[in-house]
Design an enzyme around this catalytic site. Structure first.
Site, PDB file in Angstrom:
ATOM      1  N   CYS A 290       0.696  -1.166   0.139  1.00  0.00           N
ATOM      2  CA  CYS A 290       0.062  -0.043   0.184  1.00  0.00           C
ATOM      3  C   CYS A 290       1.141   1.248  -0.231  1.00  0.00           C
ATOM      4  O   CYS A 290       1.556   1.574  -0.947  1.00  0.00           O
ATOM      5  CB  CYS A 290      -0.893  -0.065   1.221  1.00  0.00           C
ATOM      6  SG  CYS A 290      -2.443   0.965   0.914  1.00  0.00           S
TER       7      CYS A 290
ATOM      8  N   GLU B  26      -0.980  -8.709   5.120  1.00  0.00           N
ATOM      9  CA  GLU B  26      -1.175  -8.905   6.395  1.00  0.00           C
ATOM     10  C   GLU B  26      -2.417  -8.936   7.073  1.00  0.00           C
ATOM     11  O   GLU B  26      -2.672  -9.307   8.334  1.00  0.00           O
ATOM     12  CB  GLU B  26      -0.212  -7.803   7.218  1.00  0.00           C
ATOM     13  CG  GLU B  26      -0.825  -6.387   7.343  1.00  0.00           C
ATOM     14  CD  GLU B  26      -0.708  -5.567   6.383  1.00  0.00           C
ATOM     15  OE1 GLU B  26      -0.527  -5.991   5.143  1.00  0.00           O
ATOM     16  OE2 GLU B  26      -0.865  -4.569   6.236  1.00  0.00           O
TER      17      GLU B  26
ATOM     18  N   HIS C 279      -3.398  -5.689   0.947  1.00  0.00           N
ATOM     19  CA  HIS C 279      -2.994  -6.261   2.399  1.00  0.00           C
ATOM     20  C   HIS C 279      -2.690  -7.399   2.675  1.00  0.00           C
ATOM     21  O   HIS C 279      -3.687  -8.010   3.541  1.00  0.00           O
ATOM     22  CB  HIS C 279      -3.349  -5.063   3.632  1.00  0.00           C
ATOM     23  CG  HIS C 279      -3.311  -3.896   3.181  1.00  0.00           C
ATOM     24  ND1 HIS C 279      -2.462  -3.249   4.028  1.00  0.00           N
ATOM     25  CD2 HIS C 279      -3.969  -2.762   2.673  1.00  0.00           C
ATOM     26  CE1 HIS C 279      -2.567  -1.917   3.706  1.00  0.00           C
ATOM     27  NE2 HIS C 279      -3.572  -1.579   3.006  1.00  0.00           N
TER      28      HIS C 279
END
Lengths: 749, 229
Positions: free
Chosen positions: B86, B205, B203
């Site tokens: 990002c 994560e 993302h």
């Protein structure tokens, strides 16, 4: 050459313009033993405004907090409501939660983007001021009808403003609620909630102690923005309010992110004696409140305050509401620690004064005394009013509803589609997709569920949160409406599998000087009080917003509740949506012939009329206990509460768990022969939820319901793709989902 | 293996990446403040998401001047591994470690939602636990994720198989309808020529633990961890 700006003389007109009554002015003179100067007048006017002093609401609020706390002996409140910037509650394992909701209605009505953004910024500061790390935000919003251009503009601006601030600072906005109704035309509501987590021993108080301790100003510079915002919030909105735009502040979330990290880093050093954010009434409020709480004096010199504009006079510096600023009382001898941390984060940290013995707030400008007022007098001693209260004239007539005059619709399919297309009921994805609702990787239930649910890393705990208030209910029956606001938010939290433990509230009303408005206020609070006592959810704090009126009149009474729920083991969570075809659907709770104040009556018959549903607190509580007990045993596959739009809307909503893959349901009624069909399908009788269970758990569920005295009705089965409700409704799920998901986007495009 | 998560002022996915690397992947990981000048020999550098410097001027434009970025460039030049997610992807573009730019989403709105990605090249060190053309679900959360580059760069990226992820439907169909932000050629993530620097808007994560709704993102961490080990 030095230039002195002569201050205006304190005249009768000036006093009046500051919203200070002759009675209050006499009291000020008595406190000071003399007449105030211009700066002091300004200071009194903001501190004694409704926004800061709660002068019109204090007696009612005191009763609310006192009664609920006394009724909840087992609750674990760590600070008394009103004593600190936000409520704090013990959740075990050495952890505490700090949470609060606050309004930013007037600024948002004038400048939606910045108004909403700074509302979020302000509430986040209230939380980290206490030493807690903010972990999530929520927002409760009200606008006029979404078919009007102005309301689209407001919605667009407010949502972008909330997103701008929350996303940048890195806090997930995990949910909230929104209604669109004419009553909020010209006076939208923006209530922002923030919740933080801390170790119990890390709590910081907002008090100044220890004569000689330095007082630091940290964060952004001071400008003329937001001058007198607290006073602005304490007036009705008029056509001329647009000219008050300078009273709206401008936010910088990046700066606040730095300030947040710096303050939390500073907390770990033990150098902080007290801390308070500069929100409403800025420097004035933070200095006199910290001194008042610490029963001490305080001295500051304005020449040291970092400014972004030249030529600011003491009056302006003291009243500025520039954002992202904090006042920190530091332990003497630890100045270097503070300065090093703020330097690391490239922030201002300037010693502007010291804590003093005595009780005076003394303000200097370059050594010249410009204001001298007893701190406590400002923070605590403002006049308190018991306002007159009368039953509103509209009430009796509006509560009348002759059911015989309401014809039942011929086509229930069309009714359901119409309700799903109402922006107050429809999917809010257009809104929450603009918020980063996943950052921090704790969001277990994404927005769209009955309650937001986040995990607490390093523990098994889950924190659930819901906001709620049905303004129309409160308008038609403030007592019942206040009760239902608490009950429904509790039910939402319970449906997710969490036990309700405390509330925060944001009480939005019209002008309290009008007896009928004040009556609405009193009655709503009474209803809330009774509900909180039964659910054992004490009031931890909150905010009052009066004067929510436009030229068209007052808004609906809107006491927004923020309900906190705790889950000891997050594995006992329950989703709001059906999960798989073949599961059995049950309705828990009894259905009555109640269509008054319903979304159905409004959408189909154009009526805002009748009594809202009656809520029996004992039945509601029994339902909560049954669900929580079942959650421990993993009885439910899903659980969703019935609210706006009643049973048919609730069943439809349960189908929409996975975007583009709606499930179906086949329902046959084996009850309700004595009910109107519209009441059965769309009535909003309280204390009801819809659950789905695996077939093998049917018997267990029925036994559990019986044990808790909760009426249960087996409705049917979850199916693949069609909603069939008896002989009344038969629609393809894809069509339902389409209508539900497109209602807001199609109006906003 | 050792990893470092760079913290710029305004980074806000730093702790999320750190958490996944440490608690989910059991890998040694430290935060490195942007004013530092030593990466201490780590294998993997993570440039996390967020709003470095408040995204003032242009996303990532100021962060690239942070002292630590000189070290990150040296680290990448030495063939060690970098992943920018990002805002981290935006920083990599600004720093010239990857080609192209990210424009505002075509809706002009910030957008946070799960999207589907098609794995366009499963032979990289970041994707070796995924299959070619596999569809994975990973969320996006950005206002400026609309990838753009000139025609020649696009040809090079395509010709050399440097486009790693494309936005797609649940079934892997690539079309405008499934492109959330207007990215050129539906690009969601690219890798540099040498194959050691990955930038992506989604993302991973946020999709590395089942409690958060899925573990497709974890495959990316597994790929790099197993490669380095």
């Amino acid at each position: 050459m030095s230039m002195t700006i002569s201050e205006p003389k304190v005249t009768k007109e000036l006093i009046e313009r500051h919203g200070i009554t002759p009675e209050e002015y006499d009291y000020i003179c008595k406190i000071l033993g003399r007449e105030p100067n211009f700066t002091e007048l300004g200071i009194f006017s903001v501190m004694w405004s409704e926004h800061c002093s709660y002068k019109n609401s204090k007696p009612v609020l005191k009763k609310l907090t006192k009664t609920t706390i006394a009724a909840c002996p087992n609750s674990l409140l760590l600070v008394k409501p009103g004593d600190e910037n936000a409520g704090v509650i013990d959740i075990g394992d050495g952890l505490a939660i700090c949470f609060k909701i606050e309004s930013h209605n007037h600024p948002s009505a004038i400048e939606p983007f910045q108004g909403a953004a700074t509302g979020v910024g302000g509430i986040i500061r209230d939380i980290f001021t206490m030493g807690a790390r903010p972990i999530l935000c929520m927002d409760s919003l009200r606008f006029g009808k979404l078919d009007e251009k102005i309301n689209k503009h407001l919605l667009r601006g407010v949502v972008a403003g909330i997103a701008h601030y929350g996303n940048c600072i890195g806090l997930p906005t995990v949910g909230g609620e929104i209604y669109f109704d004419e009553s909020y035309e010209g006076n939208c509501l923006v209530n922002a909630l923030c919740l933080g987590l801390m170790k119990k021993e890390d709590m910081i108080k907002g008090s100044a102690k220890g004569a000689g301790n330095p007082v630091y100003y940290v964060g952004a510079t001071t400008g003329r923005d937001g001058l007198g915002g607290a006073a602005f919030a304490s007036r009705e909105l008029t056509e001329e309010s647009k000219e008050d735009r300078p009273a709206v502040q401008v936010g910088d979330p990046f700066l606040e992110k730095l300030l947040l990290e710096a303050c939390l880093e500073l907390k770990k050093t033990g150098a902080i004696v007290g801390m308070q954010d500069m929100g409403a009434a800025g420097l004035t409020c933070s200095t006199c409140e910290t001194a008042s709480r610490g029963s001490t004096g305080i001295e500051i010199d304005l020449v040291k305050v970092p400014k972004r504009e030249t030529g600011m006079v003491p009056y302006e510096i003291m009243l500025s509401e520039s954002q992202e600023r904090m006042l920190v009382i530091v332990e003497k001898g630890k100045e270097k620690i503070v300065e090093a941390i703020f330097e690391k984060w490239d922030l201002h940290a300037v010693k502007i004064g010291e804590v003093r013995d005595g009780h005076l707030m003394k303000v200097y400008e370059n050594g010249r005394l410009v204001a001298e007022i007893p701190a406590r007098a400002l923070a605590e001693d403002g006049l308190i009013y018991n306002r007159e209260s009368t039953v509103p004239g509209y009430l009796k007539e509006m509560q009348q509803l002759d059911l015989n005059s309401i014809a039942e619709p011929a086509d229930f399919n069309q009714v359901l589609l119409k309700l799903l297309d109402d922006p107050s009921i429809a999917s809010k994805a257009w809104i929450y997709e603009q918020y980063d609702h996943m950052v921090r990787t704790d969001t277990v239930f994404l927005p769209g569920h009955d309650a937001a649910l986040v995990r607490v890393k390093g523990t098994k705990k889950g924190i659930a949160l819901a906001t709620d208030c049905n303004g129309l209910y409160c308008y038609l029956d403030p007592y019942e409406g206040g009760k239902i606001a608490v009950a429904e938010s509790a039910r939402n939290v319970v449906c997710s599998g969490a036990k309700p433990i405390a509330i925060t509230n944001c009480l939005n009303f019209g002008n309290p000087m009008k007896p009928d408005i004040f009556w609405q206020f009193q009655k709503c609070v009474e209803g809330m009080t009774d509900a909180c006592c039964v659910f054992q959810t004490p009031v931890t704090g909150g905010n009052v917003s009066f004067y929510n009126e436009s030229p068209k009149g007052a808004i609906y009474p809107t006491p927004t509740i923020g309900m906190l729920g705790l889950m000891e083991n997050i594995e006992s969570r329950i989703p709001s949506f059906f999960q798989k075809a073949g599961d059995t659907i049950y309705l828990l709770g009894e259905t009555l012939n109640e269509i008054g104040a319903s979304q159905y009556l409004l959408n189909v018959h154009g009526l805002k009329q009748g009594l809202p549903p009656r809520l029996d607190l004992k039945k509601e509580k029994a339902l909560h206990e049954m669900i929580l007990s079942g959650a421990q045993e993993k009885t439910f596959v899903s659980c969703h509460d019935l609210s706006d739009g009643g049973l048919a809307v609730a069943v439809a909503e349960c189908l929409f768990g996975k975007i583009g893959h709606p499930l179906g349901a086949r329902i046959d009624f084996e009850f309700g022969e004595n009910l109107r069909r519209d009441a059965l399908l769309f009535g909003e009788t309280q204390s009801r939820v819809l659950v789905s269970v695996e077939t093998k758990n049917e018997k267990f569920l029925e036994a559990l319901a019986t044990e808790h005295g909760v009426p249960f009705y087996k409705l049917g089965k979850v199916t693949e793709n069609r909603l069939k409700i008896d002989s009344f409704i038969d629609i393809d799920s894809t069509q339902l989902e389409q209508v539900y998901r497109q209602a807001i986007p199609r109006r906003m495009s | 293996m050792k990893a470092a998560v760079i913290v710029f002022p305004g980074s806000n996915c730093d702790t999320d990446c750190w958490h996944v690397i440490r608690d989910v992947m059991n890998v040694n990981v430290d935060f490195v403040w942007h004013k530092e000048t030593d990466l201490k020999g780590v294998d993997l550098v993570v440039l996390p998401g967020g709003f470095s410097y408040g995204d003032y001027l242009r996303c990532g434009a100021i962060a690239r001047f942070s002292p630590i970025m000189k070290e990150v460039i040296k680290h990448a030049d030495a063939g060690r591994y970098v992943i920018g997610i990002c805002n981290g992807f935006q920083v990599l573009l600004e720093a010239g470690l990857l080609p192209g730019a990210l424009l505002r989403n075509r809706t002009l709105r910030f957008m946070c939602k799960p999207v589907y990605l098609r794995v366009e090249n499963s032979t990289t060190i970041f994707t070796n636990h995924l299959k070619q053309n596999q569809v994975i679900e990973v969320p996006i959360a950005h206002g400026e994720g609309n990838y753009f580059c000139d025609e020649r760069t696009l040809e090079t990226l395509e010709g050399n198989k440097k486009i790693i992820f494309r936005y797609c439907s649940e079934n892997g169909t690539i079309s405008d309808e499934f492109n959330p932000n207007g990215s050129l050629s539906h690009i969601a993530g690219i890798i540099n020529q040498k194959g050691n620097v990955l930038g992506m808007m989604p993302h991973p994560e946020r999709m590395s633990e089942s409690i958060l709704g899925g573990t497709d993102g974890k495959k990316i961490w597994e790929s790099i961890v197993s490669y380095v080990k």
